[in-house]
Scaffold this active site. Structure first.
Site, PDB file in Angstrom:
ATOM      1  N   ILE A 381       0.837  -1.203   0.000  1.00 48.86           N
ATOM      2  CA  ILE A 381       0.000   0.000   0.000  1.00 48.86           C
ATOM      3  C   ILE A 381       0.874   1.257   0.000  1.00 48.86           C
ATOM      4  O   ILE A 381       0.698   2.156  -0.822  1.00 48.86           O
ATOM      5  CB  ILE A 381      -0.974  -0.004   1.202  1.00 48.86           C
ATOM      6  CG1 ILE A 381      -1.950  -1.186   1.052  1.00 48.86           C
ATOM      7  CG2 ILE A 381      -1.726   1.323   1.303  1.00 48.86           C
ATOM      8  CD1 ILE A 381      -2.898  -1.389   2.203  1.00 48.86           C
ATOM      9  N   SER A 458      -4.239   1.428   8.562  1.00 46.80           N
ATOM     10  CA  SER A 458      -3.593   0.110   8.642  1.00 46.80           C
ATOM     11  C   SER A 458      -4.283  -0.802   9.649  1.00 46.80           C
ATOM     12  O   SER A 458      -5.171  -1.574   9.280  1.00 46.80           O
ATOM     13  CB  SER A 458      -2.106   0.264   8.940  1.00 46.80           C
ATOM     14  OG  SER A 458      -1.883   0.926  10.161  1.00 46.80           O
ATOM     15  N   GLU A 488     -13.446  -2.522  17.398  1.00 45.61           N
ATOM     16  CA  GLU A 488     -14.410  -2.250  16.320  1.00 45.61           C
ATOM     17  C   GLU A 488     -15.679  -3.050  16.585  1.00 45.61           C
ATOM     18  O   GLU A 488     -15.601  -4.177  17.077  1.00 45.61           O
ATOM     19  CB  GLU A 488     -13.801  -2.654  14.967  1.00 45.61           C
ATOM     20  CG  GLU A 488     -12.602  -1.787  14.607  1.00 45.61           C
ATOM     21  CD  GLU A 488     -11.942  -2.180  13.282  1.00 45.61           C
ATOM     22  OE1 GLU A 488     -12.428  -3.108  12.618  1.00 45.61           O
ATOM     23  OE2 GLU A 488     -10.933  -1.536  12.921  1.00 45.61           O
ATOM     24  N   HIS A 511     -13.736   0.906   8.843  1.00 49.93           N
ATOM     25  CA  HIS A 511     -12.833  -0.121   8.301  1.00 49.93           C
ATOM     26  C   HIS A 511     -13.226  -0.513   6.863  1.00 49.93           C
ATOM     27  O   HIS A 511     -13.448  -1.687   6.553  1.00 49.93           O
ATOM     28  CB  HIS A 511     -12.835  -1.376   9.196  1.00 49.93           C
ATOM     29  CG  HIS A 511     -11.566  -2.184   9.035  1.00 49.93           C
ATOM     30  ND1 HIS A 511     -11.003  -2.880  10.076  1.00 49.93           N
ATOM     31  CD2 HIS A 511     -10.748  -2.382   7.958  1.00 49.93           C
ATOM     32  CE1 HIS A 511      -9.904  -3.492   9.646  1.00 49.93           C
ATOM     33  NE2 HIS A 511      -9.737  -3.195   8.369  1.00 49.93           N
ATOM     34  N   GLY A 513     -11.431   0.798   4.148  1.00 50.15           N
ATOM     35  CA  GLY A 513     -10.338   1.179   3.246  1.00 50.15           C
ATOM     36  C   GLY A 513     -10.233   0.261   2.033  1.00 50.15           C
ATOM     37  O   GLY A 513     -10.029   0.698   0.911  1.00 50.15           O
TER      38      GLY A 513
HETATM   39  P1  NAI Z   1       2.797  -4.980   3.554  1.00 52.30           P
HETATM   40  O1  NAI Z   1       3.110  -6.137   4.404  1.00 52.30           O
HETATM   41  O2  NAI Z   1       2.979  -5.074   2.099  1.00 52.30           O
HETATM   42  O3  NAI Z   1       3.614  -3.706   4.062  1.00 52.30           O
HETATM   43  C1  NAI Z   1       3.848  -3.403   5.376  1.00 52.30           C
HETATM   44  C2  NAI Z   1       5.172  -2.676   5.457  1.00 52.30           C
HETATM   45  O4  NAI Z   1       5.310  -2.127   6.747  1.00 52.30           O
HETATM   46  C3  NAI Z   1       6.364  -3.584   5.235  1.00 52.30           C
HETATM   47  O5  NAI Z   1       7.201  -3.017   4.272  1.00 52.30           O
HETATM   48  C4  NAI Z   1       7.034  -3.637   6.595  1.00 52.30           C
HETATM   49  O6  NAI Z   1       8.440  -3.803   6.522  1.00 52.30           O
HETATM   50  C5  NAI Z   1       6.656  -2.302   7.166  1.00 52.30           C
HETATM   51  N1  NAI Z   1       6.672  -2.224   8.643  1.00 52.30           N
HETATM   52  C6  NAI Z   1       6.145  -3.085   9.523  1.00 52.30           C
HETATM   53  N2  NAI Z   1       6.302  -2.632  10.776  1.00 52.30           N
HETATM   54  C7  NAI Z   1       6.920  -1.444  10.672  1.00 52.30           C
HETATM   55  C8  NAI Z   1       7.344  -0.493  11.610  1.00 52.30           C
HETATM   56  N3  NAI Z   1       7.117  -0.671  12.917  1.00 52.30           N
HETATM   57  N4  NAI Z   1       7.961   0.588  11.148  1.00 52.30           N
HETATM   58  C9  NAI Z   1       8.193   0.793   9.833  1.00 52.30           C
HETATM   59  N5  NAI Z   1       7.799  -0.072   8.896  1.00 52.30           N
HETATM   60  C10 NAI Z   1       7.167  -1.182   9.307  1.00 52.30           C
HETATM   61  O7  NAI Z   1       1.283  -4.618   3.895  1.00 52.30           O
HETATM   62  P2  NAI Z   1       0.235  -3.797   3.001  1.00 52.30           P
HETATM   63  O8  NAI Z   1      -0.487  -4.716   2.094  1.00 52.30           O
HETATM   64  O9  NAI Z   1       0.881  -2.619   2.430  1.00 52.30           O
HETATM   65  O10 NAI Z   1      -0.807  -3.346   4.142  1.00 52.30           O
HETATM   66  C11 NAI Z   1      -0.452  -2.381   5.108  1.00 52.30           C
HETATM   67  C12 NAI Z   1      -1.481  -2.318   6.214  1.00 52.30           C
HETATM   68  O11 NAI Z   1      -2.762  -1.961   5.699  1.00 52.30           O
HETATM   69  C13 NAI Z   1      -1.692  -3.634   6.958  1.00 52.30           C
HETATM   70  O12 NAI Z   1      -1.697  -3.387   8.354  1.00 52.30           O
HETATM   71  C14 NAI Z   1      -3.062  -4.085   6.530  1.00 52.30           C
HETATM   72  O13 NAI Z   1      -3.694  -4.845   7.536  1.00 52.30           O
HETATM   73  C15 NAI Z   1      -3.759  -2.765   6.311  1.00 52.30           C
HETATM   74  N6  NAI Z   1      -4.918  -2.825   5.425  1.00 52.30           N
HETATM   75  C16 NAI Z   1      -6.057  -2.123   5.792  1.00 52.30           C
HETATM   76  C17 NAI Z   1      -7.181  -2.137   5.003  1.00 52.30           C
HETATM   77  C18 NAI Z   1      -8.377  -1.367   5.386  1.00 52.30           C
HETATM   78  O14 NAI Z   1      -9.499  -1.747   5.009  1.00 52.30           O
HETATM   79  N7  NAI Z   1      -8.237  -0.268   6.082  1.00 52.30           N
HETATM   80  C19 NAI Z   1      -7.227  -2.939   3.778  1.00 52.30           C
HETATM   81  C20 NAI Z   1      -5.964  -3.534   3.430  1.00 52.30           C
HETATM   82  C21 NAI Z   1      -4.868  -3.502   4.257  1.00 52.30           C
END
Ligand code: NAI
Length: 628
Positions: A381, A458, A488, A511, A513
Site C-alpha cells: 500500500i 492500517s 471495532e 474499516h 479502506g
Molecule cells: P505490507 O506487508 O505489504 O507492508 C507493510 C510494510 O510495513 C512492510 O514493508 C514492513 O516492513 C513495514 N513495517 C512493519 N512494521 C513497521 C514499523 N514498525 N515501522 C516501519 N515499517 C514497518 O502490507 P500492506 O499490504 O501494504 O498493508 C499495510 C497495512 O494496511 C496492513 O496493516 C493491513 O492490515 C492494512 N490494510 C487495511 C485495510 C483497510 O481496510 N483499512 C485494507 C488492506 C490492508
C-alpha cells in the site's frame, strides 16, 4: 472380464445437441430463426426426458430445420470445437480401448463419424441414423429402416451386437438408460458435464460429472490423477460469485453458505472437504484442522490470516492462500482522497453546512501540491500510495524497517523521527505484527509538525487513541482520518464507541479502506487461481504458510509431491527409493521452512505402485500426492 463402453454423442461426446447447432446454421437467414430454434430445443428436451416418441420428435425437428447437405460440413467444423472437455482430455482412452468402445446415438452418422474417428473410434463402431436427401440435396427425412430411429432403438441395437463382457453405458438421456433397463448393460452412468436431467439421474447407477469419474471408477484413468468432481469445496461467508464460477469451471464439487460456521459445525463439515474458502469471521482452529481428513488448502478471501491457525495447517500439510494485494488500490485511493479533504478542512465545512452554516473562507485551506507526505510502512500500500501522491505533485518520504526500493523520486528517511519532523501529512501503512501494538503514541504525535495531518488506514491497535485525541483537541494536529480502531463493532448493529467521536476535522470510517466492489472481485479471482495452481501443479507461490515454490507445468512425467516434517535426511531417503526402483528423475525441487519440507520430484512416466508405498512410509511424511 472385457469391459465395453457404449457412449452417447449429443451432449455427451460433444457439449451440444447437433441438430440445435444445425438449426443455427440452416436457419441463419430465416426471419423466424429464434422462434424455430426454441421449438426445436423444446422438442429435443421433451424427447430426452421420455415425453415424446423419438420418431415423432425427429420428424418434427427435421421439418423445422430445412437443412441441406452443404450445411453438414459447417456443422462438423463447429462440432469439432464443441467436444466435451473431459472427452478431449481423455483422448488416449479412446485410442487405447478402441476395440471396446461404441458410439450409439439417435443422431446421424453424417456428422458423428467425422468427429469421433478423429479420437480413434472405429467407423464401424458408430451406430446412428442416416439422412435422406432429395435431388436438390435438401434433407427430407431419415432411413426409417434403421433400428435407431425406433423407440427403444438403442437397446435393440446393443442386443444385436452380442457383446460378451461387462457393458457400461455413458449418456445424458433417457434412451441411454433404456439399454440398462432392457437388461443389456450392467451399468448406466448419467453424464452431467453438459446437461443434467432429473428423470435420467434418478435411473443412474452412477452420476458422472465428467468422463474422468467413469474412468476413475473403472481404474482406467490416465489423463489426470484424480477426478476434479471428487474434490469438495466449501465456501463460507458470502465469497464473491466470481470465485464460485472459477472453482465450478475447474470441475470441483461446491457447497456454498452465506454465513460463517462455528467450531463445532466446522469440525463435522471439514471431514470430507478438500478446499475451504473463508473470510475473516470463520475461525480455522487447531481442532478444526485436526478433524480434517482430506483438506489440501484453505483460501482466505481477504488480506488477514489471523483467523487461521497457520502452524496447525502446516503440521497437517495444508497450504493457506490469501489475497495480499487485491485491495491495495482501494486503500490507496481512499488515502489520497483523505489527504485532500484534511488539508481543505472538508470534514469541518460539511458538518457546518449540514447545520445551516455558510462559512466561505480560504483560511488554513491548502492544496496538496508541493506538500510533504510521510509514509510509514512502505509495503504494497505504502509504495503504491507514493506513486499516486507524487503524480499529484506531493513530495514523498517514507520510513520502513527494512530496505525497500524507492519508487520515482520518493526519498527514504533513515529514522521515523526524521520523517515526523518534516511531513505535512503522516500516513501509517505498517503491517499488523505483534510488535506494532501501540507503536505510535504520544511522543510520535509530539514530534509531528504543528498543523500536520495524520492518517491511519492500517490496523487499529497500532495507534494510541488517547494520544491522538489529545493531539487533535489541543490543535497540534490540523485533523485526522482513521479507518481502523482498537475496538471495532462486531456487526453493523453494534454501536461504534471511540474517544475520537466529535473530534474537529476528523474523518472516521468503518474499516472500509479496502472494501470496494473491485477489490472483492479481485479477491474472488486471485485466491481460487492460487489454489487451482497448487492443486494442478504443486506451486505454492503466494502461500502464507508453505515454503514458496513456483513450478513448471508438467510434461510427460509424473509429479510426486512430498510434504514432511523438517528433519534432516528426508531427501536422501527419498532418492534412495528412486534409485532402488531405477527411476529417472527429470526435475527435483526442495524448499523448507522451520516446520516443514516440501519436495517435488518429476519422474519419467512409468513407475511402480510399490515405490509409491515406500515413499509414503518414509518417517516424518505428512502428506504425499501424485500428479500426472
Ligand atoms: P505490507 O506487508 O505489504 O507492508 C507493510 C510494510 O510495513 C512492510 O514493508 C514492513 O516492513 C513495514 N513495517 C512493519 N512494521 C513497521 C514499523 N514498525 N515501522 C516501519 N515499517 C514497518 O502490507 P500492506 O499490504 O501494504 O498493508 C499495510 C497495512 O494496511 C496492513 O496493516 C493491513 O492490515 C492494512 N490494510 C487495511 C485495510 C483497510 O481496510 N483499512 C485494507 C488492506 C490492508
Amino acid at each position: 472380464m472385457k469391459k465395453y463402453f457404449i457412449i452417447d454423442f449429443d451432449s455427451t461426446f460433444t457439449n451440444v445437441e447437433a441438430l440445435d447447432l444445425l438449426g443455427e446454421i440452416s436457419l441463419s437467414n430465416s426471419s423466424d430463426k429464434a422462434q424455430r430454434l426454441e421449438q426445436i430445443k423444446q422438442i429435443t428436451d421433451n424427447g430426452m426426458d421420455g415425453g415424446m416418441s423419438f420418431r415423432e420428435s425427429l420428424v418434427k425437428r427435421l421439418k423445422l430445420l430445412e437443412a441441406k447437405k452443404q450445411h453438414l460440413d459447417q456443422l462438423v467444423t463447429r462440432l469439432k470445437e464443441r467436444i466435451s472437455i473431459s472427452f478431449h482430455r481423455n483422448e488416449e482412452f479412446f485410442r487405447k480401448h478402441a476395440d471396446h468402445i461404441y458410439i450409439l446415438s439417435n443422431g446421424f452418422k453424417e456428422f458423428i463419424v467425422p468427429i469421433v474417428t478423429e479420437y480413434g473410434v472405429k467407423p464401424d463402431h458408430v451406430y446412428a441414423n442416416t439422412f435422406e436427401f432429395d435431388d436438390q440435396d435438401n434433407i427430407i427425412g431419415f432411413d426409417q429402416n434403421n433400428i435407431l430411429s425406433r423407440n427403444n432403438g438403442k437397446a435393440k441395437q446393443i442386443e444385436r451386437l452380442r457383446l460378451d463382457g461387462e457393458v457400461s453405458v455413458i449418456g445424458d438421456g433417457y434412451t441411454d438408460y433404456e439399454i440398462k433397463e432392457a437388461g443389456l448393460a450392467s451399468k448406466f452412468y448419467a453424464f452431467t458435464e453438459n446437461v443434467s436431467r432429473d428423470k435420467v439421474l434418478e435411473k443412474a447407477d452412477h452420476v458422472a460429472p465428467s468422463l474422468d469419474e467413469v474412468l476413475y471408477l473403472n481404474k482406467m484413468n490416465t489423463a489426470i490423477s484424480y477426478p476434479k468432481n471428487r474434490i469438495k469445496v466449501l465456501l463460507l461467508e458470502n465469497i464473491h460469485p466470481l470465485a464460485e464460477k472459477i472453482l465450478k469451471e475447474e470441475g470441483y464439487q461446491l457447497e456454498v453458505h452465506s454465513g460463517s460456521m462455528d467450531e463445532q459445525e466446522l469440525i463435522e463439515k471439514i471431514k470430507k472437504v478438500s478446499i475451504i474458502g473463508i473470510r475473516s469471521k470463520t475461525q480455522i482452529t487447531e481442532k478444526v484442522i485436526d478433524s480434517a481428513q482430506r483438506l489440501l488448502a484453505v483460501g482466505a478471501f481477504c488480506i488477514g490470516t489471523n483467523q487461521i491457525d497457520l502452524q496447525a495447517c502446516l503440521r497437517k500439510g495444508v497450504a493457506v492462500f490469501n489475497a495480499p494485494f487485491s485491495n491495495t488500490r482501494s486503500v490507496v485511493e481512499l488515502a489520497i482522497a483523505e489527504i485532500i479533504m484534511l488539508l481543505r478542512k472538508i470534514p469541518e465545512r460539511t458538518k457546518e453546512m449540514h447545520q445551516g452554516k455558510w462559512h466561505k473562507s480560504a483560511q488554513a485551506s491548502y492544496e496538496i501540491r508541493g506538500k510533504k507526505l510521510g509514509i510509514i510502512g512502505y509495503g504494497n500500500i505504502g509504495s503504491q500510495l507514493s506513486v499516486l501522491a507524487e503524480n499529484l505533485g506531493m513530495e514523498v518520504y517514507y520510513y520502513d524497517l527494512v530496505e525497500k526500493l524507492a519508487m520515482g523520486n520518493v526519498k527514504q528517511c533513515q529514522t521515523m523521527d526524521e520523517l515526523l519532523g518534516l511531513a505535512d501529512v503522516v500516513t501509517l501503512h505498517v503491517d499488523g505484527r505483534g510488535s506494532n501494538r501501540s507503536f505510535f503514541g504520544k511522543e510520535h504525535f509530539r514530534k509531528m509538525k504543528p498543523g500536520a495531518a495524520f492518517i491511519n488506514l492500517s490496523r487499529g491497535f497500532i495507534v494510541d487513541i488517547e494520544s491522538l485525541r489529545d493531539a487533535l483537541s489541543s490543535g497540534h494536529l490540523v485533523g485526522a482520518a482513521v479507518d481502523v480502531f482498537p475496538q471495532e463493532p462486531k456487526n453493523n448493529q453494534e454501536e461504534f464507541i471511540s474517544e475520537l467521536r466529535g473530534m474537529p476535522n476528523t474523518i472516521l470510517t468503518p474499516h472500509i479502506g479496502g472494501s470496494t466492489q473491485e477489490a472483492q472481485e479481485n479477491i474472488g479471482h486471485f485466491v481460487p487461481n492460487q489454489i487451482i495452481q497448487y492443486i494442478n501443479t504443486g506451486s505454492t507461490s503466494n502461500s502464507v504458510n508453505f515454503p514458496q515454490v513456483l513450478l513448471p507445468m508438467l510434461k510427460n512425467a509424473h509429479r510426486l509431491m512430498h510434504i514432511h516434517h523438517n528433519v534432516p535426511g528426508i531427501l536422501a531417503r527419498m532418492n534412495l527409493v528412486f534409485a532402488k526402483h531405477q527411476i529417472n528423475i527429470v526435475g527435483q525441487y526442495l524448499k523448507t521452512n522451520e516446520t516443514i519440507g516440501y519436495v517435488i520430484t518429476d519422474i519419467d512416466k512409468e513407475y511402480d505402485a510399490q515405490m509409491i508405498e515406500e515413499l509414503k512410509r518414509i518417517d516424518h511424511t505428512i502428506r504425499f500426492r501424485v500428479l500426472y
